[in-house]
Every structure is written in structure tokens, then in C-alpha cells.
Write a protein that holds these residues in place. Structure first.
Motif, mmCIF file in Angstrom:
data_model
loop_
_atom_site.group_PDB
_atom_site.id
_atom_site.type_symbol
_atom_site.label_atom_id
_atom_site.label_comp_id
_atom_site.label_asym_id
_atom_site.label_seq_id
_atom_site.Cartn_x
_atom_site.Cartn_y
_atom_site.Cartn_z
ATOM 1 N N SER A 18 34.493 -15.953 -5.773
ATOM 2 C CA SER A 18 35.533 -14.973 -6.086
ATOM 3 C C SER A 18 35.989 -15.105 -7.531
ATOM 4 O O SER A 18 36.157 -14.113 -8.248
ATOM 5 C CB SER A 18 36.722 -15.153 -5.138
ATOM 6 O OG SER A 18 37.768 -14.266 -5.479
ATOM 7 N N GLN A 70 33.389 -19.875 -1.310
ATOM 8 C CA GLN A 70 33.952 -18.527 -1.383
ATOM 9 C C GLN A 70 34.945 -18.413 -2.543
ATOM 10 O O GLN A 70 34.944 -17.405 -3.257
ATOM 11 C CB GLN A 70 34.624 -18.174 -0.055
ATOM 12 C CG GLN A 70 33.627 -17.963 1.080
ATOM 13 C CD GLN A 70 34.293 -17.864 2.441
ATOM 14 O OE1 GLN A 70 35.390 -18.402 2.651
ATOM 15 N NE2 GLN A 70 33.629 -17.205 3.379
ATOM 16 N N ARG A 71 35.759 -19.440 -2.741
ATOM 17 C CA ARG A 71 36.705 -19.413 -3.866
ATOM 18 C C ARG A 71 35.969 -19.429 -5.204
ATOM 19 O O ARG A 71 36.350 -18.729 -6.152
ATOM 20 C CB ARG A 71 37.674 -20.602 -3.782
ATOM 21 C CG ARG A 71 38.739 -20.464 -2.721
ATOM 22 C CD ARG A 71 39.869 -21.467 -2.972
ATOM 23 N NE ARG A 71 39.396 -22.836 -2.886
ATOM 24 C CZ ARG A 71 39.437 -23.586 -1.791
ATOM 25 N NH1 ARG A 71 39.916 -23.070 -0.652
ATOM 26 N NH2 ARG A 71 39.010 -24.828 -1.791
ATOM 27 N N SER A 103 36.591 -11.382 -9.844
ATOM 28 C CA SER A 103 36.848 -10.384 -8.800
ATOM 29 C C SER A 103 37.855 -9.330 -9.245
ATOM 30 O O SER A 103 37.892 -8.227 -8.679
ATOM 31 C CB SER A 103 37.340 -11.075 -7.520
ATOM 32 O OG SER A 103 38.511 -11.830 -7.774
ATOM 33 N N THR A 132 35.781 -6.425 -10.341
ATOM 34 C CA THR A 132 34.795 -5.875 -9.416
ATOM 35 C C THR A 132 35.107 -4.416 -9.089
ATOM 36 O O THR A 132 36.248 -4.070 -8.757
ATOM 37 C CB THR A 132 34.743 -6.710 -8.128
ATOM 38 O OG1 THR A 132 34.321 -8.034 -8.471
ATOM 39 C CG2 THR A 132 33.787 -6.122 -7.114
ATOM 40 N N GLY A 135 31.638 -12.170 -2.844
ATOM 41 C CA GLY A 135 31.448 -13.346 -2.005
ATOM 42 C C GLY A 135 29.999 -13.767 -1.896
ATOM 43 O O GLY A 135 29.076 -12.997 -2.164
#
Length: 288
Positions: free
Chosen positions: A215, A211-212, A120, A123, A221
Motif C-alpha cells: 500500500s 499488505q502495508r 496508494s 492510485t 495490494g
């Protein structure tokens, strides 16, 4: 060689028009790299007028070697950059003569090549490749191998240079990355998984753990990934019909109604799906 050709990957907006302006090929990486890489993509162009391409991106990180002969000295020499996951529309203006040799990492598979930061962190960013990638001490940098990747006229030589460089970077197996890749692929392949909690259950994880994981290893997500694959499906299915039946397509993709598809599409891409209906073409192949 397997993997050569001009296959149309999902996400290219009006691919037939793009292919009239550029040479586009997909190539397979060396076997030892395939658990990490989806494919290489090679583009060459020589244009009398500028052309703008558009892509609805995938949840993937890309390593991009590119050269543009009409650009700055650095552009002409060739650059190597890492593109994190692009969340909106990716638009690129092509002009003059140039070349791109790209590497598409499988969703979830980039983190072992850059283990110090979550995916992330990249991103929405475009950074010099050597800022992100961690190669062996004393090994060649991406900037140093760019001429070998971009220079040869023979595309087999370009693919060999990509293979040689990336095999030197090959990291040890990472179970978390493998798990992220597995679940990202499940989100792509199983159209019945329309919600994050359903994907979490399929993976034996809590929603928060999923979700973790995404990421850290995918860069976006799980909800974004699920929506993006459905949007790609909508684009591909509608791309063959100049007057798509959006209501029927929405039902086939598992949406409650057409308005739901339009909302998801607009939230994901930034414009409604009707903006990407393919143009009607006359007998000469031109838009009408």
C-alpha cells in the motif's frame, strides 16, 4: 544505443495494430536511475483518423510528458503529469499529431520521489507532476523541462533531457522501497507464487506487513499484483493465437480450471478474456 527499438511490453492490446499507427520505442535510462526506473517509452503519431489504444496496466507509476498539436494551448505546449497505478483498462484516444515521452517507474520505486504520501494516494489518479514530485529547491520543475523533453526531433536528445531532469531528483536509497520492488518483481517472475500468503512467506513477512508495504510503496495490494502479472501472461500467450485454448492456458498458469482464469481476468480487467483475442488478419494485415 541499448534499449532502443520497438519491443512489445506486456499489456498492450493488439500491439501489432498499434504499431501500424504510431512509432513506439523503449529506451533505457541513465545507469544511475535504473534501480528506480524500468524504461522510458516514446510514442509519436501523425494520424489522418483517430485511433484508440488499450493497455492492461502494470503495477507501476508513470511520469508522462505529452503534447498533442490539435488540442488546447496547454496540450500544444506540452504537459507533465504523474499517473498512479491504473487498476482497470487504460484507454487513450489519439488523433492528429502528437508525442509522448513516458517514464515507467519500477513497481515499488516511486515512493522515494514523493515521500510525503503513500503510493496508494496516487492510485487511479492523474495529477500535475509538480504536485507529486519533490525536487531540490530552486531546481527545474517538470513543467519547465517539458519543452526540452518533447521538443527535439532527435530522440537521443529527448532521452538526455529525461535523464538530466530525473538525475536531479534522485533520492537517497530507501530500504523499504527496495524491499517492495524486490517482492513485486518476485511476484512477476515466480509463477509458483499464486497466493498472497506464499509471497509473504517468501519475503519473510506476515501477510499484514506485506499488505502495508505494498500500500505504501506499490500503490495496490499484493493480491492485485499477483493477479495482474498472471493476466499479462495470459494476454501475451494468447496474443499469438486467434483461437486460444483457454483451458490449456489456465492449467499452464496454475489455475484450477478455465473458469478460474476467466473469473480472475474479468475481475481484473472488467471483461472476459475472449474480448481480447486478437482479430484474424487477412493477407494485407487487416482484421477480418
Amino acid at each position: 544505443m541499448a534499449g532502443s527499438g520497438s519491443e512489445n511490453p506486456r499489456g498492450i492490446v493488439d500491439a501489432p495494430d498499434l504499431f501500424t499507427h504510431v512509432r513506439f520505442r523503449l529506451r533505457e535510462p541513465a545507469p544511475g536511475l535504473r534501480r528506480h526506473l524500468e524504461h522510458y517509452w516514446l510514442i509519436d503519431w501523425d494520424l489522418s483518423r483517430p485511433y484508440t489504444s488499450q493497455v492492461v496496466p502494470h503495477p507501476s507509476v508513470h511520469l508522462v510528458f505529452q503534447r498533442q498539436d490539435s488540442g488546447s494551448a496547454a496540450d500544444r505546449a506540452g504537459t507533465a503529469e504523474v499517473y498512479g497505478v491504473v487498476q482497470g483498462m487504460f484507454t487513450r484516444r489519439l488523433e492528429g499529431r502528437g508525442r509522448v515521452c513516458g517514464v515507467k517507474f519500477r513497481a515499488g520505486a516511486f515512493r522515494p520521489f514523493a515521500p510525503d504520501r503513500p503510493v496508494s494516494a496516487w492510485t487511479g489518479r492523474q495529477v500535475p507532476a509538480d504536485e507529486a514530485l519533490q525536487g531540490p529547491a530552486g531546481g527545474p520543475t517538470a513543467a519547465r523541462v517539458a519543452p526540452a523533453v518533447l521538443g527535439p526531433a532527435d530522440e537521443d536528445a529527448r532521452v538526455a533531457a529525461l535523464d538530466a531532469y530525473l538525475l536531479r531528483l534522485l533520492p537517497p536509497p530507501d530500504p523499504q522501497a527496495g524491499r517492495a520492488t524486490e517482492l513485486a518483481e518476485l511476484a512477476r517472475a515466480d509463477r509458483s507464487l499464486l497466493r498472497v500468503d506464499a509471497l509473504a512467506r517468501a519475503g519473510g513477512l506476515s501477510v499484514r506487513s506485506l499488505q502495508r508495504l505494498f500500500s505504501g510503496h506499490v500503490g495496490v495490494g499484493p493480491k492485485w499484483v499477483i493477479l495482474r502479472h498472471r493476466i499479462h501472461e495470459a494476454l501475451q500467450r494468447a496474443g499469438t493465437d486467434p483461437e486460444p485454448d483457454w483451458a490449456a492456458l489456465a492449467a499452464d498458469l496454475g489455475y484450477s480450471d478455465q473458469a478460474h482464469l476467466v473469473r480472475d481476468f474479468t475481475a481484473t480487467v472488467g471483461v472476459p478474456p475472449t474480448a481480447f483475442a486478437p482479430p484474424r488478419r487477412g493477407p494485407d494485415g487487416r482484421g477480418t
